[in-house]
Design a protein around this motif. Structure first.
Motif, PDB file in Angstrom:
ATOM      1  N   GLY A   1      30.324 -14.676 -16.078  1.00  0.00           N
ATOM      2  CA  GLY A   1      29.591 -13.954 -15.769  1.00  0.00           C
ATOM      3  C   GLY A   1      28.992 -12.695 -16.337  1.00  0.00           C
ATOM      4  O   GLY A   1      29.833 -11.890 -16.932  1.00  0.00           O
ATOM      5  N   ALA A   2      27.529 -12.731 -16.626  1.00  0.00           N
ATOM      6  CA  ALA A   2      26.882 -11.736 -17.470  1.00  0.00           C
ATOM      7  C   ALA A   2      26.041 -10.873 -16.530  1.00  0.00           C
ATOM      8  O   ALA A   2      25.097 -10.373 -16.945  1.00  0.00           O
ATOM      9  CB  ALA A   2      26.079 -12.421 -18.332  1.00  0.00           C
TER      10      ALA A   2
ATOM     11  N   LEU B   1      20.681 -15.396 -14.610  1.00  0.00           N
ATOM     12  CA  LEU B   1      19.909 -14.598 -15.457  1.00  0.00           C
ATOM     13  C   LEU B   1      20.850 -13.473 -15.993  1.00  0.00           C
ATOM     14  O   LEU B   1      21.638 -13.135 -14.973  1.00  0.00           O
ATOM     15  CB  LEU B   1      18.852 -13.850 -14.673  1.00  0.00           C
ATOM     16  N   VAL B   2      20.992 -13.346 -17.249  1.00  0.00           N
ATOM     17  CA  VAL B   2      21.666 -12.227 -18.038  1.00  0.00           C
ATOM     18  C   VAL B   2      21.134 -10.889 -17.395  1.00  0.00           C
ATOM     19  O   VAL B   2      19.921 -10.493 -17.351  1.00  0.00           O
ATOM     20  CB  VAL B   2      21.592 -12.231 -19.276  1.00  0.00           C
TER      21      VAL B   2
ATOM     22  N   ASP C   1      10.184  -8.939 -14.142  1.00  0.00           N
ATOM     23  CA  ASP C   1       9.504 -10.278 -13.676  1.00  0.00           C
ATOM     24  C   ASP C   1      10.464 -11.652 -13.681  1.00  0.00           C
ATOM     25  O   ASP C   1       9.964 -12.513 -14.041  1.00  0.00           O
ATOM     26  CB  ASP C   1       8.280 -10.551 -14.532  1.00  0.00           C
ATOM     27  N   TRP C   2      11.603 -11.157 -13.312  1.00  0.00           N
ATOM     28  CA  TRP C   2      12.808 -12.139 -13.327  1.00  0.00           C
ATOM     29  C   TRP C   2      13.065 -12.761 -14.596  1.00  0.00           C
ATOM     30  O   TRP C   2      13.315 -14.074 -14.665  1.00  0.00           O
ATOM     31  CB  TRP C   2      12.803 -13.161 -12.141  1.00  0.00           C
TER      32      TRP C   2
ATOM     33  N   TYR D   1      18.040  -8.040 -10.577  1.00  0.00           N
ATOM     34  CA  TYR D   1      16.645  -9.107 -10.410  1.00  0.00           C
ATOM     35  C   TYR D   1      16.882  -9.084  -8.959  1.00  0.00           C
ATOM     36  O   TYR D   1      15.661  -9.401  -8.205  1.00  0.00           O
ATOM     37  CB  TYR D   1      16.833 -10.394 -10.834  1.00  0.00           C
ATOM     38  N   TRP D   2      17.951  -9.083  -7.913  1.00  0.00           N
ATOM     39  CA  TRP D   2      17.902  -9.423  -6.702  1.00  0.00           C
ATOM     40  C   TRP D   2      18.540  -8.340  -5.671  1.00  0.00           C
ATOM     41  O   TRP D   2      18.813  -8.417  -4.539  1.00  0.00           O
ATOM     42  CB  TRP D   2      18.396 -10.486  -6.302  1.00  0.00           C
ATOM     43  N   ALA D   3      19.046  -6.949  -6.392  1.00  0.00           N
ATOM     44  CA  ALA D   3      19.746  -6.266  -5.461  1.00  0.00           C
ATOM     45  C   ALA D   3      19.280  -4.716  -5.838  1.00  0.00           C
ATOM     46  O   ALA D   3      18.241  -4.436  -5.424  1.00  0.00           O
ATOM     47  CB  ALA D   3      21.272  -6.263  -5.889  1.00  0.00           C
ATOM     48  N   CYS D   4      20.030  -4.125  -6.747  1.00  0.00           N
ATOM     49  CA  CYS D   4      19.797  -2.617  -6.831  1.00  0.00           C
ATOM     50  C   CYS D   4      18.394  -2.258  -7.398  1.00  0.00           C
ATOM     51  O   CYS D   4      17.838  -1.465  -6.596  1.00  0.00           O
ATOM     52  CB  CYS D   4      20.909  -1.705  -7.949  1.00  0.00           C
ATOM     53  N   GLU D   5      17.943  -2.779  -8.521  1.00  0.00           N
ATOM     54  CA  GLU D   5      16.647  -2.465  -9.032  1.00  0.00           C
ATOM     55  C   GLU D   5      15.475  -2.821  -8.315  1.00  0.00           C
ATOM     56  O   GLU D   5      14.688  -1.935  -7.850  1.00  0.00           O
ATOM     57  CB  GLU D   5      16.463  -3.100 -10.379  1.00  0.00           C
TER      58      GLU D   5
END
Length: 479
Positions: free
Chosen positions: A15-16, A41-42, A96-97, A48-52
């Motif tokens: 898990g990265a 995604l590292v 941009d993921w 990519y999908w939560a905090c940011e």
């Protein structure tokens, strides 16, 4: 195709995300060869999908809410937000993921990256199925750290797969604002996404099974958020749940509620809890149950597996489901792995670097709604449940000069809990615009066990909202 050769490292990290990256960084910096295994995604969900992305959606909403109440500015913010610009900003904050930047950091830190799905296959052994169909076998000399995080836990609703509901991932990465959005869940994800999409033009209906929002926090926090959501036009309903939902041929979601009412929405978001990402990582090969949370001691060592080689760090252990707490745990786990590899005796005292006490003593969290909610330590409910004798001190933040500079109609409240026996702060909750920046001072006060009498000598600057600390002490003195 299968590769029979076994690659050996000192440490294997599965898990990265931010947690795995920090474990690997600590062990690599100490001279232990480390491989980081990642199937997506590292950088993980947070990037990519939560905090940011969620905060990128929320920042314009909260800034607009503040500006709308400042004299001389408010007429300029009456127009709707530029949704395309907000979403473009969200995309930038999510890179941009693309994880190219994160991969570059991993390489610069001297960490080896292996893309693929990692599964335990036995003691200190991991098998990785790579994207091109190969299988790579890994062996660890010292430790395997599972840092796979958590995922949305969808309710057992008939036909939910065909419904194709939003989870937090879809809510933070959507390409446009749905005209009507039903949000199911009264927790942090539910209220934050309701706040964001209501401001971005969706007509939001927020459905809470509980009697109020943010049920794990002090009741006044949820009450203030409810008030502002309703003022913004959201329909907030309590004591109600979804008993049926289907997506019609025209794409509409038709929802039946426990009170007999029916709703129609364009999208439905289920923000109803989290589950561990542990169902397909080979837990059964080491005597654990696939899909379960992985219990650890304060050194982040998995307690049910002998040998002190398996670690569970971050959300997957269920100690405290916050990115910042996961990174804190990663620092602890890294120190423990290094110490054991060197044959050192662990220091496991209360404040030792090998003991994760902050997961229980002082877990800070901010809810980025209007108003912001910030809390750390105990609530009144938790103190009562655990039999702690506490003194509750409240203060209306809107009475502060600094708060009135922030918003002339500032609405907010502060509460601290003081342990009567030890005379130290054991809990703090702040609700109001800008209170997130008060949280670290509260965390330091609780973690450092600063005597209340000593807090009198921590002088807050005038006129700032941090002056609430002085007013809380004065309120206690005068009561």
């Amino acid at each position: 195709m299968t590769t029979d050769n076994i690659r050996t490292y000192d440490v294997i990290v599965i898990g990265a995300g931010p947690v795995g990256e920090n474990v690997a960084d600590r062990t690599t910096a100490a001279g232990l060869s480390t491989v980081l295994v990642e199937s997506e995604l590292v950088g993980g969900d947070c990037s990519y999908w939560a905090c940011e992305p969620s905060k990128a959606l929320l920042r314009p909403a909260l800034l607009r809410a503040d500006a709308a109440h400042v004299p001389g500015i408010d007429p300029a913010v009456k127009n709707p937000l530029d949704v395309e610009a907000v979403l473009a900003h969200r995309d930038r904050m999510s890179a941009d993921w693309s994880d190219d930047g994160q991969v570059e950091w991993v390489k610069s830190a001297g960490i080896e990256l292996l893309r693929g799905h990692g599964r335990l296959t036995g003691e200190r052994e991991v098998s990785v199925e790579t994207p091109d169909g190969d299988t790579v076998r890994l062996r660890a000399r010292h430790a395997v750290a599972v840092c796979t995080g958590s995922r949305a836990d969808l309710p057992p609703l008939p036909g939910i797969e065909a419904l194709k509901p939003w989870t937090g991932r879809e809510a933070t990465s959507a390409r446009k604002a749905p005209r009507r959005l039903a949000v199911v869940g009264a927790g942090v994800v539910g209220v934050e996404m309701a706040t964001a999409w209501q401001t971005l033009g969706s007509r939001v209906t927020l459905l809470a099974r509980e009697e109020g929002l943010l049920p794990r926090m002090e009741p006044f926090a949820g009450e203030l958020v409810t008030e502002r959501l309703r003022e913004a036009g959201a329909d907030v309903r309590f004591d109600v749940s979804v008993v049926a939902a289907e997506r019609a041929g025209d794409g509409e979601v038709r929802i039946t509620l426990s009170d007999g009412d029916e709703l129609v929405a364009d999208e439905i978001l289920f923000a109803t809890g989290r589950a561990p990402r542990s169902e397909d990582i080979g837990l059964d090969t080491v005597g654990l149950v696939p899909g379960d949370w992985m219990a650890t001691d304060d050194s982040l060592t998995v307690t049910a597996v002998p040998g002190d080689w398996l670690y569970a760090v971050g959300d997957v252990n269920r100690r405290a489901l916050f990115t910042h707490q996961g990174k804190y745990q990663a620092r602890i786990a890294g120190a423990v792995i290094v110490a054991r590899a060197r044959g050192e005796r662990l220091e496991t005292g209360r404040w030792a670097p090998h003991s994760g006490t902050a997961d229980t003593d002082a877990v800070p969290g901010v809810v980025f709604t209007d108003p912001e909610i910030a809390s750390v330590g105990l609530t009144v409910r938790e103190a009562e449940r655990t039999g702690r004798d506490v003194e509750v001190v409240d203060y209306e933040i809107g009475h502060l000069a600094g708060a009135l500079q922030y918003r002339p109609d500032y609405r907010g409240k502060a509460r601290i809990l003081i342990d009567r026996d030890r005379q130290v702060v054991v809990g703090a909750t702040f609700a109001g615009p800008g209170v997130g920046e008060l949280l670290y001072s509260a965390t330091v006060a609780i973690t450092g066990e600063v005597p209340v009498e000593r807090l009198w000598h921590a002088v807050p600057a005038f006129p700032t909202i941090s002056e609430v600390w002085l007013r809380l002490l004065e309120t206690r003195r005068d009561s």
